[in-house]
Design a protein around this motif. Sequence first.
Motif, PDB file in Angstrom:
ATOM      1  N   PHE A 170       0.704  -1.183   0.012  1.00 28.36           N
ATOM      2  CA  PHE A 170      -0.079  -0.038   0.047  1.00 28.36           C
ATOM      3  C   PHE A 170       0.858   1.136  -0.083  1.00 28.36           C
ATOM      4  N   ILE A 171       2.017   1.319   0.622  1.00 27.01           N
ATOM      5  CA  ILE A 171       2.851   2.599   0.867  1.00 27.01           C
ATOM      6  C   ILE A 171       3.363   2.849  -0.667  1.00 27.01           C
ATOM      7  N   PRO A 172       3.864   2.036  -1.268  1.00 29.50           N
ATOM      8  CA  PRO A 172       4.380   2.521  -2.629  1.00 29.50           C
ATOM      9  C   PRO A 172       3.304   2.759  -3.624  1.00 29.50           C
ATOM     10  N   LEU A 173       2.132   1.937  -3.478  1.00 28.92           N
ATOM     11  CA  LEU A 173       1.062   2.492  -4.219  1.00 28.92           C
ATOM     12  C   LEU A 173       0.456   3.755  -3.979  1.00 28.92           C
TER      13      LEU A 173
ATOM     14  N   GLY B 213      -8.516  -1.663  -9.596  1.00 29.75           N
ATOM     15  CA  GLY B 213      -7.194  -1.402 -10.548  1.00 29.75           C
ATOM     16  C   GLY B 213      -7.680  -0.713 -11.689  1.00 29.75           C
ATOM     17  N   ALA B 214      -8.674  -1.141 -12.455  1.00 29.85           N
ATOM     18  CA  ALA B 214      -9.180  -0.685 -13.761  1.00 29.85           C
ATOM     19  C   ALA B 214      -9.404   0.788 -13.496  1.00 29.85           C
ATOM     20  N   ILE B 215     -10.031   1.081 -12.529  1.00 30.74           N
ATOM     21  CA  ILE B 215     -10.522   2.648 -12.314  1.00 30.74           C
ATOM     22  C   ILE B 215      -9.376   3.427 -11.900  1.00 30.74           C
ATOM     23  N   LEU B 216      -8.311   2.882 -11.144  1.00 29.98           N
ATOM     24  CA  LEU B 216      -7.321   3.555 -10.545  1.00 29.98           C
ATOM     25  C   LEU B 216      -6.461   3.918 -11.847  1.00 29.98           C
TER      26      LEU B 216
ATOM     27  N   ILE C 237       0.135  -0.889 -10.175  1.00 22.65           N
ATOM     28  CA  ILE C 237      -1.199  -1.498 -10.127  1.00 22.65           C
ATOM     29  C   ILE C 237      -1.299  -2.971 -10.763  1.00 22.65           C
ATOM     30  N   VAL C 238      -0.720  -2.617 -12.067  1.00 21.56           N
ATOM     31  CA  VAL C 238      -0.615  -3.859 -12.747  1.00 21.56           C
ATOM     32  C   VAL C 238      -0.021  -5.032 -12.289  1.00 21.56           C
ATOM     33  N   LEU C 239       1.153  -4.739 -11.530  1.00 20.80           N
ATOM     34  CA  LEU C 239       1.797  -5.762 -10.723  1.00 20.80           C
ATOM     35  C   LEU C 239       1.006  -6.297  -9.782  1.00 20.80           C
TER      36      LEU C 239
ATOM     37  N   SER D 129      -5.689  -3.299  -0.663  1.00 17.72           N
ATOM     38  CA  SER D 129      -4.762  -2.117  -0.871  1.00 17.72           C
ATOM     39  C   SER D 129      -5.014  -1.220  -2.119  1.00 17.72           C
ATOM     40  N   LEU D 130      -5.662  -2.035  -3.167  1.00 19.79           N
ATOM     41  CA  LEU D 130      -6.223  -1.216  -4.454  1.00 19.79           C
ATOM     42  C   LEU D 130      -7.554  -0.587  -3.986  1.00 19.79           C
ATOM     43  N   PHE D 131      -8.311  -1.111  -3.368  1.00 20.61           N
ATOM     44  CA  PHE D 131      -9.589  -0.443  -2.951  1.00 20.61           C
ATOM     45  C   PHE D 131      -9.357   0.615  -2.064  1.00 20.61           C
ATOM     46  N   TYR D 132      -8.664   0.630  -1.100  1.00 17.74           N
ATOM     47  CA  TYR D 132      -8.235   1.651  -0.085  1.00 17.74           C
ATOM     48  C   TYR D 132      -7.694   2.888  -1.040  1.00 17.74           C
TER      49      TYR D 132
END
Length: 209
Positions: free
Chosen positions: A76-79, A128-131, A160-162, A185-188
């Motif tokens: 989550f931190i790097p994202l 991920g798709a929306i991000l 995100i892809v990773l 993590s993607l959702f948050y």
Amino acid sequence: MKLYTYESGGILVLYKAANGLVNKLVKKGIIEAGECELYCFGIETSILKGLHLLSYVILGLLLGKIPELILFLIVFIPLREYSGGYHAASKLGCYIVSCMVVLSMLLTVRFIPAAYYNVSIYLAMFSGAILLFLVPVEAKTKPLDDSEKTYYKSKAGFTIVLLLILSLFLFMVNQRLLSFILALSLFYELIAAVIGKLSLITGKHGEGY
């Protein structure tokens, strides 16, 4: 007698600690007076990051979810760094919001039935798709120029892809809990990005009036 006063706008106890330490260093001739602001900022930031991490670990210990906490923070931190999104107006607000995010994640993992982990891949794909279309989301206090937007978009897109690939792989090898944590993590980050975008839009509209 204080030699320098650093106006941090942050948490008072951190401001006092950083200010006091830097003044001592100046008195001893370890640093120059002209470097006070830089050192105060660095010390206060380091203390605050340590406080964040300590609070997360305490929450993880209380809920018995340290491995899950570590995995969440690693992804989550790097994202969050590359994708941007909502930022609290103050350092205290940032601390409270970040602790609430970590606590909600731990509570979700702690109490949600394992059967619901099966939705992880759908949650990851949706988020991920929306991000990918939203990032990077700049903050009002930290606008990005064109080169920075290109840099952060490439870094965020790769991250995100990773995460999507890893979440799918873990799902396929029946590591549903780990896949679920990556999806969370993607959702948050999606929530942070959407709120950040809305804040920018409403802010621009407000300036127009």
